[in-house]
Scaffold this motif. Structure first.
Motif, PDB file in Angstrom:
ATOM      1  N   ARG A 294     -15.653   3.133  -0.909  1.00 30.74           N
ATOM      2  CA  ARG A 294     -16.354   2.179  -0.066  1.00 30.74           C
ATOM      3  C   ARG A 294     -16.969   1.069  -0.881  1.00 30.74           C
ATOM      4  O   ARG A 294     -17.498   1.303  -1.955  1.00 30.74           O
ATOM      5  CB  ARG A 294     -17.522   2.873   0.673  1.00 30.74           C
ATOM      6  N   ARG A 295     -16.923  -0.109  -0.331  1.00 29.99           N
ATOM      7  CA  ARG A 295     -17.994  -1.035  -0.659  1.00 29.99           C
ATOM      8  C   ARG A 295     -19.212  -0.342  -0.071  1.00 29.99           C
ATOM      9  O   ARG A 295     -19.070   0.545   0.751  1.00 29.99           O
ATOM     10  CB  ARG A 295     -17.769  -2.383   0.019  1.00 29.99           C
TER      11      ARG A 295
ATOM     12  N   LYS B 114     -21.964   2.485   6.006  1.00 31.44           N
ATOM     13  CA  LYS B 114     -20.824   3.307   5.592  1.00 31.44           C
ATOM     14  C   LYS B 114     -21.258   4.656   5.024  1.00 31.44           C
ATOM     15  O   LYS B 114     -20.442   5.532   4.808  1.00 31.44           O
ATOM     16  CB  LYS B 114     -19.970   2.544   4.578  1.00 31.44           C
TER      17      LYS B 114
ATOM     18  N   TYR C  11      -5.376   6.022  -2.697  1.00 27.59           N
ATOM     19  CA  TYR C  11      -4.992   6.438  -1.344  1.00 27.59           C
ATOM     20  C   TYR C  11      -3.815   7.426  -1.354  1.00 27.59           C
ATOM     21  O   TYR C  11      -3.873   8.470  -0.697  1.00 27.59           O
ATOM     22  CB  TYR C  11      -4.643   5.234  -0.452  1.00 27.59           C
TER      23      TYR C  11
ATOM     24  N   GLU D 134     -18.386   0.416  12.303  1.00 22.59           N
ATOM     25  CA  GLU D 134     -17.161   0.104  11.573  1.00 22.59           C
ATOM     26  C   GLU D 134     -16.236  -0.638  12.546  1.00 22.59           C
ATOM     27  O   GLU D 134     -15.693  -0.033  13.464  1.00 22.59           O
ATOM     28  CB  GLU D 134     -16.496   1.402  11.123  1.00 22.59           C
TER      29      GLU D 134
ATOM     30  N   GLY E 157     -11.965  -0.793   9.938  1.00 24.22           N
ATOM     31  CA  GLY E 157     -11.701   0.082   8.795  1.00 24.22           C
ATOM     32  C   GLY E 157     -10.213   0.017   8.527  1.00 24.22           C
ATOM     33  O   GLY E 157      -9.401  -0.009   9.464  1.00 24.22           O
ATOM     34  N   THR E 158      -9.828  -0.048   7.265  1.00 23.73           N
ATOM     35  CA  THR E 158      -8.406  -0.142   6.954  1.00 23.73           C
ATOM     36  C   THR E 158      -7.981   0.836   5.877  1.00 23.73           C
ATOM     37  O   THR E 158      -6.792   1.108   5.736  1.00 23.73           O
ATOM     38  CB  THR E 158      -8.041  -1.562   6.473  1.00 23.73           C
ATOM     39  N   SER E 159      -8.944   1.391   5.118  1.00 25.12           N
ATOM     40  CA  SER E 159      -8.533   2.252   4.013  1.00 25.12           C
ATOM     41  C   SER E 159      -7.820   3.500   4.539  1.00 25.12           C
ATOM     42  O   SER E 159      -6.844   3.955   3.941  1.00 25.12           O
ATOM     43  CB  SER E 159      -9.730   2.616   3.138  1.00 25.12           C
TER      44      SER E 159
ATOM     45  N   TRP F  60       0.785  -1.229   0.000  1.00 21.84           N
ATOM     46  CA  TRP F  60       0.000   0.000   0.000  1.00 21.84           C
ATOM     47  C   TRP F  60       0.821   1.286   0.000  1.00 21.84           C
ATOM     48  O   TRP F  60       0.269   2.370  -0.164  1.00 21.84           O
ATOM     49  CB  TRP F  60      -0.970  -0.006   1.192  1.00 21.84           C
TER      50      TRP F  60
ATOM     51  N   TYR G 193     -14.602  -0.125  -7.635  1.00 24.28           N
ATOM     52  CA  TYR G 193     -13.532   0.030  -6.653  1.00 24.28           C
ATOM     53  C   TYR G 193     -12.851  -1.323  -6.430  1.00 24.28           C
ATOM     54  O   TYR G 193     -13.479  -2.301  -6.077  1.00 24.28           O
ATOM     55  CB  TYR G 193     -14.187   0.516  -5.359  1.00 24.28           C
ATOM     56  N   GLY G 194     -11.567  -1.351  -6.672  1.00 31.29           N
ATOM     57  CA  GLY G 194     -10.816  -2.589  -6.461  1.00 31.29           C
ATOM     58  C   GLY G 194      -9.406  -2.254  -6.019  1.00 31.29           C
ATOM     59  O   GLY G 194      -9.047  -1.076  -5.895  1.00 31.29           O
ATOM     60  N   MET G 195      -8.605  -3.287  -5.791  1.00 33.23           N
ATOM     61  CA  MET G 195      -7.278  -3.028  -5.224  1.00 33.23           C
ATOM     62  C   MET G 195      -6.382  -2.187  -6.127  1.00 33.23           C
ATOM     63  O   MET G 195      -5.675  -1.299  -5.658  1.00 33.23           O
ATOM     64  CB  MET G 195      -6.580  -4.344  -4.880  1.00 33.23           C
TER      65      MET G 195
ATOM     66  N   ALA H  73      -7.402   1.262  -5.824  1.00 38.41           N
ATOM     67  CA  ALA H  73      -7.143   1.743  -4.466  1.00 38.41           C
ATOM     68  C   ALA H  73      -5.673   2.118  -4.293  1.00 38.41           C
ATOM     69  O   ALA H  73      -5.346   3.099  -3.621  1.00 38.41           O
ATOM     70  CB  ALA H  73      -7.548   0.675  -3.456  1.00 38.41           C
TER      71      ALA H  73
ATOM     72  N   LYS I  51      -4.218   2.750   5.095  1.00 39.56           N
ATOM     73  CA  LYS I  51      -3.433   2.706   3.853  1.00 39.56           C
ATOM     74  C   LYS I  51      -3.150   4.125   3.377  1.00 39.56           C
ATOM     75  O   LYS I  51      -2.063   4.422   2.873  1.00 39.56           O
ATOM     76  CB  LYS I  51      -4.203   1.942   2.772  1.00 39.56           C
TER      77      LYS I  51
HETATM   78  C1  LIG Z   1      -8.818  -1.482   1.980  1.00 46.28           C
HETATM   79  C2  LIG Z   1      -9.879  -1.824   1.027  1.00 46.28           C
HETATM   80  C3  LIG Z   1     -11.202  -2.021   1.462  1.00 46.28           C
HETATM   81  C4  LIG Z   1     -11.603  -1.927   2.910  1.00 46.28           C
HETATM   82  O1  LIG Z   1     -11.588  -0.601   3.345  1.00 46.28           O
HETATM   83  P1  LIG Z   1     -12.366  -0.214   4.687  1.00 46.28           P
HETATM   84  O2  LIG Z   1     -11.795   1.078   5.137  1.00 46.28           O
HETATM   85  O3  LIG Z   1     -12.076  -1.318   5.666  1.00 46.28           O
HETATM   86  O4  LIG Z   1     -13.800  -0.126   4.324  1.00 46.28           O
HETATM   87  C5  LIG Z   1     -12.181  -2.332   0.531  1.00 46.28           C
HETATM   88  N1  LIG Z   1     -11.874  -2.451  -0.777  1.00 46.28           N
HETATM   89  C6  LIG Z   1     -10.613  -2.256  -1.232  1.00 46.28           C
HETATM   90  C7  LIG Z   1     -10.330  -2.385  -2.676  1.00 46.28           C
HETATM   91  C8  LIG Z   1      -9.570  -1.951  -0.358  1.00 46.28           C
HETATM   92  O5  LIG Z   1      -8.326  -1.789  -0.815  1.00 46.28           O
END
Ligand SMILES: *Cc1c(COP(=O)(O)O)cnc(C)c1O
Length: 693
Positions: free
Chosen positions: A331-332, A337, A410, A425, A428-430, A239, A401-403, A406, A433
């Protein structure tokens, strides 16, 4: 694909009701040093229904889902055993399930032990000792529940795990607590009952989970529920943008910069402090510019797909500006959310986007699940807003939205926005990143941000979870707070330019975000915590439970459960040297004298504790600490036993105590494990007291 020595594909087979079988091939992928096993039910010998079991993730109906989870859990263990047999890989000692989806693996491990001669209860103890359960969401829809009758049909005679009493299986997943649905089989509940150790995925989520599952440990306050927390982390090498790593490498060398991302260590991240303002700002500008290019390309592709010709797309060259404050939100789209919260007051948002001196631009990415119609409506709402020629150069919606997307998104944003309905939540991880690339966070205090928020790292959107009586009102309040923050804090700081046109205070926040959050949000930190706090203790507990010890523990638990109704705290007395008059002074030591009835149990089966803590407004003890009391003398003629111990008033403020009896055994992970506790009844007199106000 995993193959037997003779070249035929390895497979796992599950027995289904009605004489059917579910077979699956085992695929392997190497993820770093970790083998990943994948199960595929697309096997020629399967009947068509069984062949489709692994054809989709969600939306297949409840029997489809049950078969998926049986394959994942039961088939999963069999696949691991097969893999170990064929490759010589060591057998795992600890099984960690993430949510309940793979939870049936505990049942399969019990079956293995029963087949080797253990009884169910001894097998259960052994399996629990070597299992860790992570609950991953407080959103009820994220937890699988099945009709108990459906589960019953698939286990026992003629189905899987035929050596095991179906009633025992059903009891593990039964919601037999107040507010539960006794006819449903809850996979998270089973997961918690099949694991001696459990955790949530942020400090706040740990607390929320202890409340949520408190019914499984009746008699205990939520704060004593044995669910710990390990805050999630993200895989920094994936990331962190190459440009960010390069700048770090220039500072401390490539090897140490790479170590900073994997091993962590705040001393490696501290060197960010030495990077000049100009270098940091240039990095941010580069990343923002790359994002702008990327967005234009994706937008062009998406408009072409919608049927637009090249001639109509000239405006896209003017979409986004590499010098404008860029806010990211991706977001998904589950409803908590709140993808469209920012649209609550469109005029207000528009004025922020088009501000003559301090404009903002927003990149939104989203993906609704195909079966989620309300999610799709939210996406459409955003798309419609972003299509408006007035604002379309300042707000962009990116579908799918995909990796890969992303990874660009970010790093290129200045601010990462997150506005979930607190406290839904889990972590949450985004935002983590984003922070790893020097992006500041603007978020509701939920998940990880509740724990690590600091004004140096970004902004907290105030929540109205206590104040607002309905969701509409709450959305209004929280959206207004978001606009205020953007207008009054975020944008002014970004555009506050000093020497050389640099926003010094913003750059300092970038620096502090990198140095302060960088080492915390790492997956390496998370894995270390799992190993130290959960995996290693579980492995030790599992090793201690050889068949003899497992049987002994099971017999002990049954004896304690049977005898517990007779266990009671009969009398509590706090004696001081001087007169007490209901209050005491700091530094005073009291002697507690407690008389208890243990019935059939021996003092070695229990611990009698004094629990002290602060007294809150509702006269409840909080932030408690427990100390064991000592048994003194032989039992009286009435069978009562005396326990004693000192109680020192070493804290100021409202302070109180109570007494409790817990089961105690060297092989328990904690005093709440059995959900059994005896506390003084109202009639016990001085049972619990407030000692200082
Ligand atoms: C990190 C990530 C997520 C999860 O993000 P959250 O903040 O946990 O909602 C979802 N989709 C993709 C493509 C990601 O990279």
């Amino acid at each position: 694909m995993l193959r037997e020595p003779d070249g035929t594909p390895s497979r796992v087979t599950l027995t289904l009701p009605g004489g059917r079988s579910l077979r699956a091939y085992i695929w392997t992928a190497q993820v770093g040093r970790v083998p990943l096993l994948l199960l595929d039910s697309d096997v020629e010998d399967n009947a068509p229904g069984e062949r489709d079991v692994t054809d989709r993730l969600y939306g297949g109906g409840s029997e489809h889902r049950l078969l998926q989870e049986m394959l994942l859990g039961i088939g999963g263990v069999r696949a691991v055993r097969t893999y170990c047999r064929l490759t010589g890989h060591a057998e795992p000692e600890v099984f960690h399930t993430n949510e309940g989806h793979a939870g049936f693996l505990g049942l399969e491990r019990i079956r293995e032990l029963v087949e080797q001669g253990a009884d169910f209860d001894a097998a259960l103890e052994s399996v629990r000792a070597g299992a860790v359960f992570t609950t991953h969401t407080p959103v009820p829809a994220g937890i699988d529940r099945f009709e108990a009758a459906l589960v019953a049909r698939h286990f026992g005679e003629g189905g899987e795990l035929s050596g095991i009493d179906v009633e025992r299986v059903l009891a593990l997943g039964r919601e037999d607590y107040p507010g539960g649905e006794p006819n449903l089989f809850n996979m998270a509940v089973m997961g918690l009952r099949l694991a001696q150790r459990a955790n949530g995925v942020s400090t706040l989520h740990g607390a929320v989970s202890r409340e949520m599952f408190a019914g499984l440990w009746p008699g205990f306050d939520a704060e004593d529920v044995p669910i710990a927390s390990v805050t999630n982390g993200v895989h920094a090498p994936t990331w962190v943008a190459p440009e960010v790593l390069r700048l770090g490498a220039r500072q401390i060398g490539l090897a140490r910069a790479e170590d900073a991302l994997t091993v962590g260590g705040s001393e490696r991240w501290d060197s960010v402090a030495d990077i000049s303002d100009a270098d940091i700002w240039e990095l941010r500008r580069t990343l923002r510019e790359q994002l702008v290019e990327e967005v234009r390309e994706r937008l062009r592709a998406s408009w072409r797909e919608r049927g637009a010709g090249t001639a109509e797309l000239g405006w896209i060259d003017g979409v986004l500006d590499p010098d404008v404050l860029t806010i990211g939100f991706a977001r998904r789209v589950p409803s908590y959310k709140r993808l469209t919260l920012m649209l609550r007051d469109r005029e207000r948002l528009t004025s922020l986007l088009l501000h003559p001196e301090r404009p903002i631009q927003i990149v939104v990415a989203g993906k609704a699940h195909p079966a989620d119609d309300s999610g799709k409506r939210l996406v459409q709402e955003l798309v419609r807003f972003a299509d408006d020629p007035r604002v379309r150069h300042r707000v962009v919606f990116l579908p799918d939205y995909g990796m890969a997307m992303a990874q660009k998104l970010y790093p290129g944003c200045d601010v990462w926005l997150n506005n979930p309905l607190r406290p839904l939540e889990a972590c949450g991880t985004s935002g983590m990143k984003a922070a790893l690339n020097g992006c500041l966070n603007l978020s509701v205090l939920d998940g990880w941000w509740d724990e690590w928020y600091d004004p140096d790292f970004g902004w907290a959107i105030p929540t109205a979870d206590g104040a607002a009586t309905n969701e509409d009102r709450r959305d209004d309040l929280e959206a207004a707070a978001l606009y205020d923050l953007l207008a009054q804090r975020v944008a002014p700081r970004f555009y506050d330019r000093g020497a050389g046109g640099l926003p010094g205070r913003w750059i300092e926040m970038v620096r502090r975000t990198l140095a302060g959050l960088g080492p915390k949000v790492l997956a390496g930190r998370m894995v270390r915590e799992y190993v130290e706090r959960l995996y290693a203790p579980a492995a030790e507990a599992h090793r201690a439970l050889d068949p003899v010890a497992a049987r002994e523990l099971a017999v002990w638990k049954a004896r304690v459960r049977a005898a517990w109704p007779a266990v009671a705290v009969d009398h509590v007395e706090a004696v001081s040297d001087g007169p007490l008059n209901g209050t005491a002074e700091l530094g005073a030591t009291l002697s507690l004298r407690v008389s208890v009835t243990l019935g059939e149990l021996d003092p070695s089966d229990v611990e009698v504790q004094v629990v002290t803590g602060r007294v809150d407004g509702a006269d409840r003890l909080t932030r408690t600490v427990a100390f064991p009391l000592k048994a003194t003398g032989a039992p009286g003629l009435d069978g009562r036993r005396l326990y004693e111990g000192p109680l020192t008033l070493d804290r100021t403020g409202p302070f109180g105590y109570t007494v409790r009896i817990l089961p105690s055994h060297r092989l328990l992970a904690g005093g709440a494990e059995l959900g059994l506790v005896a506390v003084p009844s109202e009639a016990t007199g001085e049972a619990a007291g407030v000692l200082m106000r």
